[in-house]
Design a protein around this motif. Structure first.
Motif, PDB file in Angstrom:
ATOM      1  N   GLU A 271       0.839  -1.203   0.000  1.00 49.83           N
ATOM      2  CA  GLU A 271       0.000   0.000   0.000  1.00 49.83           C
ATOM      3  C   GLU A 271       0.876   1.256   0.000  1.00 49.83           C
ATOM      4  OE1 GLU A 271      -2.975  -0.069  -0.661  1.00 49.83           O
ATOM      5  OE2 GLU A 271      -3.949  -1.853   0.118  1.00 49.83           O
ATOM      6  N   SER A 272       1.997   1.199   0.731  1.00 43.53           N
ATOM      7  CA  SER A 272       2.915   2.348   0.735  1.00 43.53           C
ATOM      8  C   SER A 272       3.457   2.596  -0.667  1.00 43.53           C
ATOM      9  CB  SER A 272       4.088   2.094   1.690  1.00 43.53           C
ATOM     10  OG  SER A 272       3.639   1.957   3.003  1.00 43.53           O
ATOM     11  N   MET A 274       2.077   2.022  -3.384  1.00 48.61           N
ATOM     12  CA  MET A 274       1.033   2.521  -4.267  1.00 48.61           C
ATOM     13  C   MET A 274       0.722   3.994  -4.030  1.00 48.61           C
ATOM     14  SD  MET A 274       0.018   0.300  -6.438  1.00 48.61           S
ATOM     15  CE  MET A 274      -1.667   0.590  -6.980  1.00 48.61           C
ATOM     16  N   THR A 275       1.282   4.567  -2.965  1.00 45.24           N
ATOM     17  CA  THR A 275       1.026   5.981  -2.692  1.00 45.24           C
ATOM     18  C   THR A 275       1.599   6.833  -3.820  1.00 45.24           C
ATOM     19  OG1 THR A 275       1.292   5.460  -0.359  1.00 45.24           O
ATOM     20  CG2 THR A 275       1.255   7.782  -0.943  1.00 45.24           C
ATOM     21  N   PRO A 276       0.817   7.799  -4.331  1.00 39.30           N
ATOM     22  CA  PRO A 276       1.350   8.666  -5.383  1.00 39.30           C
ATOM     23  C   PRO A 276       2.593   9.396  -4.873  1.00 39.30           C
ATOM     24  CG  PRO A 276      -1.021   8.991  -5.131  1.00 39.30           C
ATOM     25  CD  PRO A 276      -0.584   8.125  -4.014  1.00 39.30           C
ATOM     26  N   THR A 277       3.410   9.867  -5.777  1.00 31.27           N
ATOM     27  CA  THR A 277       4.644  10.624  -5.518  1.00 31.27           C
ATOM     28  C   THR A 277       5.768   9.775  -4.921  1.00 31.27           C
ATOM     29  OG1 THR A 277       4.229  11.402  -3.262  1.00 31.27           O
ATOM     30  CG2 THR A 277       3.267  12.709  -5.040  1.00 31.27           C
ATOM     31  N   GLN A 278       5.588   8.442  -4.818  1.00 27.23           N
ATOM     32  CA  GLN A 278       6.727   7.615  -4.403  1.00 27.23           C
ATOM     33  C   GLN A 278       7.713   7.544  -5.572  1.00 27.23           C
ATOM     34  OE1 GLN A 278       7.289   6.759  -1.482  1.00 27.23           O
ATOM     35  NE2 GLN A 278       5.720   5.544  -0.463  1.00 27.23           N
ATOM     36  N   GLU A 282      12.335   4.424  -4.039  1.00 26.23           N
ATOM     37  CA  GLU A 282      11.633   4.160  -2.784  1.00 26.23           C
ATOM     38  C   GLU A 282      10.682   2.976  -2.938  1.00 26.23           C
ATOM     39  OE1 GLU A 282      12.162   5.036   0.071  1.00 26.23           O
ATOM     40  OE2 GLU A 282      10.330   4.862   1.244  1.00 26.23           O
ATOM     41  N   ARG A 285      12.719  -0.045  -2.633  1.00 21.23           N
ATOM     42  CA  ARG A 285      13.083  -0.302  -1.246  1.00 21.23           C
ATOM     43  C   ARG A 285      11.895  -0.890  -0.473  1.00 21.23           C
ATOM     44  NH1 ARG A 285      12.163   1.070   3.633  1.00 21.23           N
ATOM     45  NH2 ARG A 285      10.818   2.828   3.183  1.00 21.23           N
ATOM     46  N   LEU A 286      10.720  -0.272  -0.660  1.00 21.74           N
ATOM     47  CA  LEU A 286       9.537  -0.715   0.087  1.00 21.74           C
ATOM     48  C   LEU A 286       9.174  -2.162  -0.218  1.00 21.74           C
ATOM     49  CD1 LEU A 286       7.296   2.452  -0.231  1.00 21.74           C
ATOM     50  CD2 LEU A 286       7.922   1.354   1.927  1.00 21.74           C
ATOM     51  N   ARG A 319       1.959  -4.249 -11.809  1.00 19.92           N
ATOM     52  CA  ARG A 319       3.178  -3.520 -12.173  1.00 19.92           C
ATOM     53  C   ARG A 319       4.239  -3.633 -11.107  1.00 19.92           C
ATOM     54  NH1 ARG A 319       0.957   1.687 -15.087  1.00 19.92           N
ATOM     55  NH2 ARG A 319      -0.118   0.533 -16.725  1.00 19.92           N
TER      56      ARG A 319
END
Lengths: 645, 645
Positions: A271-272, A274-278, A282, A285-286, A319
């Protein structure tokens, strides 16, 4: 139906009333029974569709009613029996020797199930009120199997005749035969904003309670309890080997809450990402998951995680799975599953490559940071930082604080093994004079009897003709007679001639004291501590139960005199799930199976069915068996749930 | 079998090859097909037992293969479709109007399921990545139903064409049509020992993450998102009514983790009471469970708890259950379930007495302390302290911080309702000029249109003959015409003559402006806000989806011109489980059912089947339906698990 059966009874009683049954009369009964049985079975003549349907519905109805009736009758009987036995065991309180068992794991539960409750008053004390099927934890951590499937309430497992108390044992007095329990010092903690204290308790408890904020109402006063026999089966803790950051930033995989947290963390990572602006970096890494430790736990977790990614997460995050997900297994040795056969290690490593699990061999983790692990390759002095998300630490175990406390109380000169409590071959803790404390499972180590220590006596005993030398026959007798006491002699059992020939260098046909010493010292070197597995703990638990049931006199400490056999471990093989519906099994060293079939290491899809059926049969109760089967089918049909809570 | 089908094909192709099929030729085919079909059905002549067994096994085999084949083909097709639609919706990104939906609860999910994704680009933003079947939470809190049964991943619910982002919306700019999300300010929190900050986050999140210690790796950067239409469906929070100690010492029952904590706390209370050296008084305190609030949640939880005690805990703790367990329900009004029919309240209270649940009516909770609740009886000034273990707070709801923030941004003079966002009858938030923000569910209240405000216009419209007075026929027309706009007119719909006669005090047969005003003001008094239930939220969600699908021009705010009907709530009845396999149902006010059947309030065992089948059909997916059915059967056969983790 009533009239028919009434008729049958009438006919039979008419026959029976003649009193003297001859063979001829028996012939009279036969057609009557046959005619009446015919009514239950298929009707003669042509059957219409409606008639057949009616008959089948009737059958279904009869079977359903009979089944439900049996089920409810059985349950009612069981409940009655349960209450009866419970009040029964209450009545006899204080009249029998009392056994106190510390723990509810793989050692304690088999012991509690096999102990004779007619002979002893048995009390189980543990902070965890359920038994946990630890080998399925990797499955639970990704949602293949649900949490309640792998646990069973200890109260339902041990039955109504054994008392269970949920408490932490914090001290033992072997002189007074007394244990002191104080569940978590709750009474000392001031409530309110003192969140830290509560958190530290929850940490100390190994996360045994999820009610960190809201467990305000409980009280657990301190209490002492007398025992006649104490069995320590408290298990072990995770060993961080003092690696910095592991406690703070890594997940363990030892208790149920660890598995829950890991499942939540995996979902959180996706979910992290999928956060926009990642950023791409990052995201990578996530979604980089690191497993430290190439033992069965680490391997199975990496395998289950790869399954989760391929079978379910790919569906929701195509993706991310295609571009960014990475699983890395870090192992300090040069092989994964190093306790298993070399072929199996190779197979697993090849299989992991196909599953896109990267395996870093000969790599040491020097530090775990919030968002990276720092590693060092063997032979290199350079430290390398690997950015990652979740780190699962599955490297090894160490003794619990209680185990170390008992060692100190007895004396560290006797209890010199840092891994756990040293016991004799009857699993009695060394240094307790009256033999009233037993230790089993991960917290115990059997002190091996070395042949070299008693070489003189052994030689004299074997040298029946007093000629100062042993021939092959005498050596064979020695080995056969002493193998029970010295399991290390087993190395000779199959090739005794070769061993004799090798030791007898001058080809005299005899062994002298010094050549015998050299051969026996070689055997002593083969001594290894039993592995800290469920299999060992479970066999030890059963053994102690059997031993105590046989014991004629609890206070006599000479077990040899009572003809009691010491503990002998029977290895049944090791197995591990490696992902993609494949498993590996290693029967090396498991005598009972190897003797009958010539089983070699197994791997692949056939092994997974063995793996599944093994865990299915290992589940303790009908409830958990049903749940496990249901979970496997559910995962197959509906996939794993990715909700995060 | 192959040869037979080959033969059939040959025979058929021979017939077919003649090209010109006449009716006569069709007759030729018939016996061929018939003969071949006969082979599949029952064989003529007498059948042996072995023959029948063989035939049946063959049938079982064929059905199994066909079933599995269908299942896997269906799954493969579904997966293909999923990916296809996902990439499809990616391609059209930015070409359509964008709807942003905040929330994944009872309002948002029906909306997301019914919205036309060909017309809009839809994005769902919520901190909770699953839908929660809230009415089953009381069952989850005692273990009748498991946690994963009542949730469904929002990604699987909304399908591949709608995007979901796990994030907290913290601000809205209605002018720029922009939302700001910052999931939990994690980046501002220094890790390590700063446990308090993390705890406070977890508290603020409503316990959305169990990973209080170990969620070190996530990053959730702040981001802004444009919208064309925004739907606020963020729900509500628990209302403590500023009662001291509730936040610290009471359990809520609103989210999944609350249910988990309660289940753990119940087990904890019993284990604490079993600790040796507990006094009788302390045992009674530990086993006194208090439920505050006599609404459906409070009543169902008390009922489920009583079930757990009677059906399962009695088995393991017979003495405690017989002597010490007590359940108390505290209600401030003079009836439980006060929103339901009086008969149902009475029935529930009688039933609770039989179930040994004490109900304290007219009682206010003034404070919750660590081990007691302080209450005050109505009409008394005395405070009474009741020692107890767990307190479950189920009294009411209040607006979330985001809801209040939106009210402030729009202006508290327009958004004057503290309970939530005021909307018009199309569920558009008042004070947003372009009508681009909708609000549904617990966070929204429809501002009622008062008849009294437009009395002059209404009178003139109805007075078609301009005689300054309305006869019965004109009044009837007025009511029928305006009931859609003013739902409060419904009170007249059935007894319009009576209402007319009552208002027409001088029996003139006409209503003047002032008598009409008096009668319509009476109707205005009947206006009530819709209850904060799943039923309302779900209907509102469907309504907004339908509305947006019909909308020809998003920017036109005159919905009346577009012939769009305003929202009308259809009450389907209320129901509650009251324990001991009994439920209560109230169809009062539910027109659709009341019109067809003359259904009165139902209670008892028959109602429980309706209750169960209702929730079974309400479950959104096949997965949760299967799990729910399995859970009910499992609880019936094996009982509830009492392990505490």
């Amino acid at each position: 139906m009533l009239s028919r059966s009434a008729l049958l009874v009438q006919q039979l009683s008419t026959v029976n009333s003649r009193r003297n049954l001859s063979i001829k009369q028996l012939h009279d009964i036969k057609p009557i029974i046959k005619r009446n049985l015919a009514w239950f079975s298929n009707q003669p003549g042509k059957e219409t569709f409606g008639g057949r349907l009616k008959r089948r519905l009737k059958n279904v109805f009869v079977v359903t009613v009979a089944g439900l009736g049996t089920f409810y009758a059985y349950r009612a009987y069981n409940r009655y029996k349960w209450f009866h036995e419970m009040s029964d065991s209450d009545k006899t309180l204080g009249t029998k020797q009392r056994i106190v068992v510390l723990g509810t794991g793989w050692g304690a539960v088999p012991l509690l199930k096999h102990i004779d409750t007619n002979k002893y008053e048995v009390i189980c004390v543990s902070p965890r009120n359920y038994f946990l099927m630890t080998p399925l934890l990797p499955s639970v951590s990704v949602g293949t199997v649900e949490t309640r499937t792998v646990i069973e309430s200890v109260r339902s497992l041990i039955g109504p005749r054994i008392k269970y108390i949920e408490a932490h044992c914090v001290n033992i007095d072997p002189k007074a035969k007394l244990i002191t329990c104080n569940t978590d010092g709750d009474s000392n903690v001031s409530r309110g904003d003192d969140v830290k204290a509560i958190l530290s308790i929850s940490k100390r408890e190994g996360g045994a309670s999820s009610r960190i904020i809201k467990d305000s109402a409980r009280t657990r006063p301190q209490f002492d309890m007398k025992y006649d026999i104490l069995v320590v089966a408290v298990g072990s803790e995770n060993n961080t080997f003092n690696t910095p950051g592991v406690e703070e930033h890594a997940h363990f995989l030892k208790e149920l809450l660890d598995a829950r947290r890991i499942r939540s963390a995996i979902s959180d990572a996706f979910e992290s990402a999928m956060t926009p602006t990642q950023t791409v970096e990052e995201k990578k890494r996530l979604l980089h998951f690191v497993v430290v430790g190439g033992g069965p736990t680490g391997v199975e977790f990496a395998a289950e995680l790869a399954d989760l990614v391929r079978e379910d997460l790919q569906h929701y995050f195509p993706r991310l799975v295609a571009n960014d997900v990475k699983i890395t297994l870090i192992e300090a040795l040069d092989h994964v599953l190093s306790m298993m056969d070399k072929k199996i290690s190779d197979y697993t490593e090849r299989h992991f490559r196909r599953e896109n699990i990267e395996v870093l061999m000969n790599t040491f983790v020097k530090e775990v940071k919030q968002r990276e692990v720092v590693v060092q390759y063997k032979g290199s002095t350079e430290l390398k930082s690997i950015p990652c998300s979740m780190v699962v630490w599955a490297t090894g175990i160490k003794a619990r604080p209680l185990t170390n406390k008992i060692r100190e109380i007895i004396g560290l000169n006797i209890q010199s093994n840092r891994m756990g409590l040293l016991t004799d071959r009857y699993l009695r803790v060394k240094g307790v004079d009256d033999g009233s404390i037993f230790a089993i499972g991960d917290c115990a180590t059997i002190q091996p009897a070395k042949l070299a220590d008693r070489i003189q006596a052994l030689f004299e005993e074997a040298d029946t003709q007093n000629r100062g030398a042993l021939d092959l026959q005498q050596f064979r007798t020695l080995v056969e007679k002493k193998v029970a006491e010295y399991p290390q002699l087993e190395v000779f059992s199959k090739k005794i001639e070769d061993a004799f020939a090798e030791a007898d260098k001058d080809k005299s046909g005899y062994l002298t004291l010094s050549t015998l010493r050299s051969i026996l010292e070689k055997a002593d070197q083969k001594i290894r501590a039993l592995p800290a597995t469920a299999q060992v703990a479970s066999q030890e638990g059963r053994y102690v139960a059997k031993l105590l049931n046989q014991l004629s006199n609890v206070h006599s400490t000479d077990f040899q005199q009572q003809n009691l056999t010491p503990f002998q471990y029977k290895h049944m093989g090791s197995l591990a799930y490696v992902g993609g519906d494949e498993a590996v099994l290693d029967f090396t060293g498991s005598k009972p199976l190897l003797d009958y079939f010539d089983l070699k290491p197994l791997s692949g899809r056939s092994a997974v069915y063995l793996w599944k059926s093994f865990y299915f049969t290992e589940m303790f109760t009908g409830r958990t068996k049903t749940l496990l089967a249901f979970d496997w089918v559910r995962t197959h049909i509906f996939g794993r749930d990715i909700s995060r809570y």
